[in-house]
Write a protein that holds these residues in place. Structure first.
Motif, short mmCIF file in Angstrom:
data_model
loop_
_atom_site.label_atom_id
_atom_site.label_comp_id
_atom_site.label_asym_id
_atom_site.label_seq_id
_atom_site.Cartn_x
_atom_site.Cartn_y
_atom_site.Cartn_z
N GLY A 46 0.81 -1.23 0.00
CA GLY A 46 0.00 0.00 0.00
C GLY A 46 0.84 1.27 0.00
N VAL A 47 2.15 1.15 0.24
CA VAL A 47 3.00 2.35 0.15
C VAL A 47 3.15 2.69 -1.33
N PRO A 48 2.82 3.94 -1.73
CA PRO A 48 2.85 4.28 -3.15
C PRO A 48 4.25 4.18 -3.75
N GLY A 49 4.32 4.22 -5.06
CA GLY A 49 5.61 4.16 -5.74
C GLY A 49 5.51 3.52 -7.12
N LEU A 50 4.61 2.54 -7.26
CA LEU A 50 4.50 1.84 -8.55
C LEU A 50 3.80 2.74 -9.57
N GLN A 51 4.37 2.80 -10.77
CA GLN A 51 3.78 3.59 -11.86
C GLN A 51 3.81 2.77 -13.15
N ILE A 52 2.82 3.01 -14.02
CA ILE A 52 2.85 2.39 -15.35
C ILE A 52 2.83 3.46 -16.44
N CYS A 53 3.33 3.05 -17.60
CA CYS A 53 3.29 3.92 -18.77
C CYS A 53 2.46 3.17 -19.82
N ARG A 54 1.29 3.71 -20.16
CA ARG A 54 0.38 2.97 -21.06
C ARG A 54 0.89 2.92 -22.49
N GLU A 55 1.45 4.04 -22.97
CA GLU A 55 1.91 4.09 -24.37
C GLU A 55 3.42 4.06 -24.36
N LYS A 56 3.99 2.86 -24.30
CA LYS A 56 5.43 2.79 -24.04
C LYS A 56 6.28 3.24 -25.21
#
Ligand SMILES: O=C(O)CCC(=O)C(=O)O
Ligand SMILES: [Fe+2]
Length: 241
Positions: free
Chosen positions: A135-145
């Motif tokens: 639950g500690v934030p930090g993860l990110q995604i990039c949809r259009e790589k």
């Protein structure tokens, strides 16, 4: 007690891995512990008296997640208009190279460099990954790589749910119809823990474009490759070997 990584099992220290192989920085600010296939006896286990029941807990977790992934793969097969047991028939699930990775991102590193990530940008190598975080934030995604500049979005943690990432071998199998998820973890300001479960096909399974995914408008993008060859090359690059 540190069971240093051997055969891709055991402890990897802070900065030992660099998931974004284009970066010139030292490495990612995380430490981790790998537990691989249960049948081959290569795992490194702490002594039972040091961590009672730890081994059996991890083995149960490995078995349960592998069974969840097997079900997920049959749904993916059906969605591709293949037989439900397609991934079994092509040999991906004979002895899948499935790894638990227990991750710790220390929260007190105070690095001034913007180039240091908890986990730098990458996509996972295999078929699918199941991920749980604390639950500690930090993860990110990039949809259009493939678009520049890259746009990064935070991934919220949902209690009781897995985050599912498509891996690069699934992208190769489907010729890009299922795109692997480009993701990263920012260096957190407090300790962060997560558990990833990576699934790669059995070592001799050939990952080759599905007939239905290769058309005139979408020509072949990736040549066939044996799962173990692909995995070993990716690991070699990640560890700068
Ligand atoms: O810790 C996380 O949330 C992601 C970890 C990850 O992407 C990985 O280990 O490949
Ligand atoms: Fe990842």
């Amino acid at each position: 007690m540190k069971l240093v990584r051997k055969n891709h099992r055991g402890y990897t220290a802070l900065y030992a891995e660099k998931l974004d192989t284009t970066l010139t920085t030292e490495g990612d600010s995380k430490e981790s512990f790998y537990i691989g296939p249960l049948a081959d006896d290569l795992n490194q286990w702490p002594l039972e008296e040091d961590l009672p029941s730890w081994r059996s807990t991890m083995e149960t977790y490995h078995q349960k997640l592998l069974s969840a992934v097997t079900k997920l793969l049959s749904l993916i097969a059906l969605s591709l208009k293949l037989e439900e047991d397609f991934f079994e028939k092509v040999g991906a699930l004979i002895e899948p190279l499935a790894f638990i990775r227990l991750l710790h991102y220390p929260g007190d590193l105070n690095s001034s460099s913007e180039e240091i990530f908890g986990a730098s940008a990458h996509s996972d190598y295999g078929m699918v990954t199941l991920l749980v975080t604390d639950g500690v934030p930090g993860l990110q995604i990039c949809r259009e790589k493939s678009k520049q500049p890259q746009v990064w979005e935070d991934v919220p943690s949902m209690s009781g749910a897995f985050i599912v990432n498509i891996g690069d071998m699934m992208e190769r199998w489907t010729n890009g119809l299922f795109r692997s998820t480009l993701h990263r973890v920012l260096q957190p300001r407090q300790d962060r823990y997560s558990v990833a479960f990576f699934t790669n096909p059995s070592k001799d399974c050939t990952v080759e474009c599905l007939e239905s995914c290769c058309t005139e408008s979408c020509p072949l993008r990736f040549p066939p490759i044996k799962a173990i060859d692909y995995l070993e090359e990716r690991l070699r690059l990640t560890y700068g070997l």
